[in-house]
Design a protein around this motif. Sequence first.
Motif, PDB file in Angstrom:
ATOM      1  N   CYS A   1     -12.362  36.991  40.432  1.00  0.00           N
ATOM      2  CA  CYS A   1     -13.810  37.022  40.581  1.00  0.00           C
ATOM      3  C   CYS A   1     -14.318  35.880  41.457  1.00  0.00           C
ATOM      4  N   SER A   2     -15.039  36.210  42.508  1.00  0.00           N
ATOM      5  CA  SER A   2     -15.617  35.181  43.367  1.00  0.00           C
ATOM      6  C   SER A   2     -17.103  35.053  43.117  1.00  0.00           C
ATOM      7  N   GLY A   3     -17.625  35.844  42.192  1.00  0.00           N
ATOM      8  CA  GLY A   3     -19.060  35.856  41.941  1.00  0.00           C
ATOM      9  C   GLY A   3     -19.742  36.957  42.724  1.00  0.00           C
ATOM     10  N   HIS A   4     -19.086  37.480  43.770  1.00  0.00           N
ATOM     11  CA  HIS A   4     -19.688  38.563  44.559  1.00  0.00           C
ATOM     12  C   HIS A   4     -18.640  39.637  44.829  1.00  0.00           C
ATOM     13  N   CYS A   5     -17.684  39.789  43.939  1.00  0.00           N
ATOM     14  CA  CYS A   5     -16.594  40.707  44.213  1.00  0.00           C
ATOM     15  C   CYS A   5     -17.040  42.153  44.032  1.00  0.00           C
ATOM     16  N   SER A   6     -16.357  43.050  44.747  1.00  0.00           N
ATOM     17  CA  SER A   6     -16.817  44.436  44.765  1.00  0.00           C
ATOM     18  C   SER A   6     -16.643  45.119  43.409  1.00  0.00           C
ATOM     19  N   ASP A   7     -15.574  44.735  42.656  1.00  0.00           N
ATOM     20  CA  ASP A   7     -15.325  45.453  41.408  1.00  0.00           C
ATOM     21  C   ASP A   7     -16.316  45.090  40.308  1.00  0.00           C
ATOM     22  N   CYS A   8     -17.135  44.081  40.510  1.00  0.00           N
ATOM     23  CA  CYS A   8     -18.140  43.799  39.493  1.00  0.00           C
ATOM     24  C   CYS A   8     -19.468  43.431  40.164  1.00  0.00           C
ATOM     25  N   ALA A   9     -19.748  44.137  41.298  1.00  0.00           N
ATOM     26  CA  ALA A   9     -20.935  43.784  42.081  1.00  0.00           C
ATOM     27  C   ALA A   9     -22.212  43.856  41.256  1.00  0.00           C
ATOM     28  N   SER A  10     -22.263  44.832  40.331  1.00  0.00           N
ATOM     29  CA  SER A  10     -23.496  44.999  39.575  1.00  0.00           C
ATOM     30  C   SER A  10     -23.724  43.823  38.624  1.00  0.00           C
ATOM     31  N   GLN A  11     -22.675  43.066  38.358  1.00  0.00           N
ATOM     32  CA  GLN A  11     -22.829  41.951  37.413  1.00  0.00           C
ATOM     33  C   GLN A  11     -22.588  40.620  38.094  1.00  0.00           C
ATOM     34  N   SER A  12     -22.836  40.562  39.411  1.00  0.00           N
ATOM     35  CA  SER A  12     -22.442  39.367  40.140  1.00  0.00           C
ATOM     36  C   SER A  12     -23.153  38.117  39.630  1.00  0.00           C
ATOM     37  N   GLU A  13     -24.383  38.280  39.103  1.00  0.00           N
ATOM     38  CA  GLU A  13     -25.091  37.105  38.592  1.00  0.00           C
ATOM     39  C   GLU A  13     -24.350  36.525  37.383  1.00  0.00           C
ATOM     40  N   ASP A  14     -23.877  37.438  36.503  1.00  0.00           N
ATOM     41  CA  ASP A  14     -23.121  36.977  35.337  1.00  0.00           C
ATOM     42  C   ASP A  14     -21.806  36.342  35.766  1.00  0.00           C
ATOM     43  N   CYS A  15     -21.164  36.954  36.790  1.00  0.00           N
ATOM     44  CA  CYS A  15     -19.893  36.389  37.267  1.00  0.00           C
ATOM     45  C   CYS A  15     -20.123  34.992  37.807  1.00  0.00           C
ATOM     46  N   GLN A  16     -21.200  34.845  38.574  1.00  0.00           N
ATOM     47  CA  GLN A  16     -21.536  33.546  39.154  1.00  0.00           C
ATOM     48  C   GLN A  16     -21.735  32.498  38.056  1.00  0.00           C
ATOM     49  N   LEU A  17     -22.465  32.929  37.018  1.00  0.00           N
ATOM     50  CA  LEU A  17     -22.727  32.027  35.893  1.00  0.00           C
ATOM     51  C   LEU A  17     -21.419  31.642  35.210  1.00  0.00           C
ATOM     52  N   ASN A  18     -20.557  32.638  35.019  1.00  0.00           N
ATOM     53  CA  ASN A  18     -19.276  32.354  34.366  1.00  0.00           C
ATOM     54  C   ASN A  18     -18.438  31.372  35.176  1.00  0.00           C
ATOM     55  N   LEU A  19     -18.487  31.537  36.506  1.00  0.00           N
ATOM     56  CA  LEU A  19     -17.726  30.620  37.359  1.00  0.00           C
ATOM     57  C   LEU A  19     -18.247  29.195  37.235  1.00  0.00           C
ATOM     58  N   VAL A  20     -19.569  29.068  37.264  1.00  0.00           N
ATOM     59  CA  VAL A  20     -20.178  27.735  37.160  1.00  0.00           C
ATOM     60  C   VAL A  20     -19.819  27.106  35.815  1.00  0.00           C
ATOM     61  N   LEU A  21     -20.005  27.869  34.742  1.00  0.00           N
ATOM     62  CA  LEU A  21     -19.766  27.320  33.407  1.00  0.00           C
ATOM     63  C   LEU A  21     -18.289  26.996  33.181  1.00  0.00           C
ATOM     64  N   GLY A  22     -17.427  27.797  33.833  1.00  0.00           N
ATOM     65  CA  GLY A  22     -15.993  27.557  33.703  1.00  0.00           C
ATOM     66  C   GLY A  22     -15.569  26.221  34.297  1.00  0.00           C
ATOM     67  N   ALA A  23     -16.391  25.694  35.229  1.00  0.00           N
ATOM     68  CA  ALA A  23     -16.049  24.415  35.879  1.00  0.00           C
ATOM     69  C   ALA A  23     -16.687  23.215  35.164  1.00  0.00           C
ATOM     70  N   ILE A  24     -17.372  23.494  34.054  1.00  0.00           N
ATOM     71  CA  ILE A  24     -18.022  22.405  33.303  1.00  0.00           C
ATOM     72  C   ILE A  24     -17.322  22.275  31.952  1.00  0.00           C
ATOM     73  N   ARG A  25     -16.677  21.135  31.726  1.00  0.00           N
ATOM     74  CA  ARG A  25     -15.834  21.010  30.542  1.00  0.00           C
ATOM     75  C   ARG A  25     -16.631  20.935  29.226  1.00  0.00           C
ATOM     76  N   HIS A  26     -17.643  20.093  29.214  1.00  0.00           N
ATOM     77  CA  HIS A  26     -18.422  19.913  27.978  1.00  0.00           C
ATOM     78  C   HIS A  26     -19.894  20.159  28.239  1.00  0.00           C
ATOM     79  N   LYS A  27     -20.564  20.747  27.256  1.00  0.00           N
ATOM     80  CA  LYS A  27     -22.004  20.998  27.380  1.00  0.00           C
ATOM     81  C   LYS A  27     -22.688  20.500  26.108  1.00  0.00           C
TER      82      LYS A  27
END
Length: 282
Positions: free
Chosen positions: A10-36
């Motif tokens: 997932c790159s955040g804009h991948c074709s297989d989940c284009a309809s959910q790209s905002e969620d993918c983007q969010l997941n990518l961002v959150l995945g790079a943050i260790r503690h919240k």
Amino acid sequence: MSSEEPTASCSGHCSDCASQSEDCQLNLVLGAIRHKIVVMSGKGGVGKSTVAANLAAALAADGRKVGLLDVDLHGPSIPAMLGLDHVELQQTENGKIIPPEVGNLKVMSVGFVLENSDQAVIWRGPAKIGVIKQFLSEIEWGELDCLVVDCPPGTGDEPLTVCQLLPNADGAVVVTTPQRVAADDVSKSLDFCSQLGFRVLGIVENMSCFVCPKCGEITDIFSSGAGERLAEKFHVPFLGKLPIDPAVCRAGDTGRPFVEYDRESPAARAFEGVLAVLRKLF
Ligand code: ADP
């Protein structure tokens, strides 16, 4: 995609989940943050932004990569508290907003996009939810050791959105002052966390006493002990008490965290106890 982890492709804009790209983007961002860590309170004016800004600044001063997200959309005070009230936001080539930095602390606040500090934000729930989502997913946070989120007072759209978007957060730091009217409202924040199944890291009792700068005598101006009583009632840790300290007010008004403005001030020394517990998370 509903899990917090992005798929390997997932790159955040991948074709297989284009309809959910905002969620993918969010997941990518959150995945790079260790503690919240989410800072909240049922009451305004209890020092929640002060605690959030100083927690983030102290963790950053340790050498950690830290982000501070101010989701107090109607009363953003983080820019002024960190001397960032006149910054202009810059963007990356792919249109992501670069969060202004103080040392290795990256900061984002709605205050950066207002035309002036008197401008009122008049948004209903759905607009607020959208902005908080954007603040998480469309900001160039990069890899962070910790993201501290400063919520507005109460149990409304903003804290609810944050808790829902960060289900794997370490938990909440809940700030109260000693007065009964504050503690009664703060108990609602604790109940809110309990209803959502959101962990409470602990309670900070701010403005707990006044230490006379001349003779050192301690006076409980707003009484004392509400934080410990709340901690006992809700079976959550008590992190410590911070005194009323003119250095905190001066530091905030001059755009500097009190933890670096005067390390020997009563508040800075008391905050070390709170930090000692939270540093164990890392
Ligand atoms: P909140 O986010 O809960 O609305 P703030 O953090 O904005 O509250 O604090 C409100 C005001 O009180 C600010 O001017 C801040 O500098 C001041 N303040 C907060 N904690 C203390 C303290 N322990 N001693 C003195 N002033 C304080």
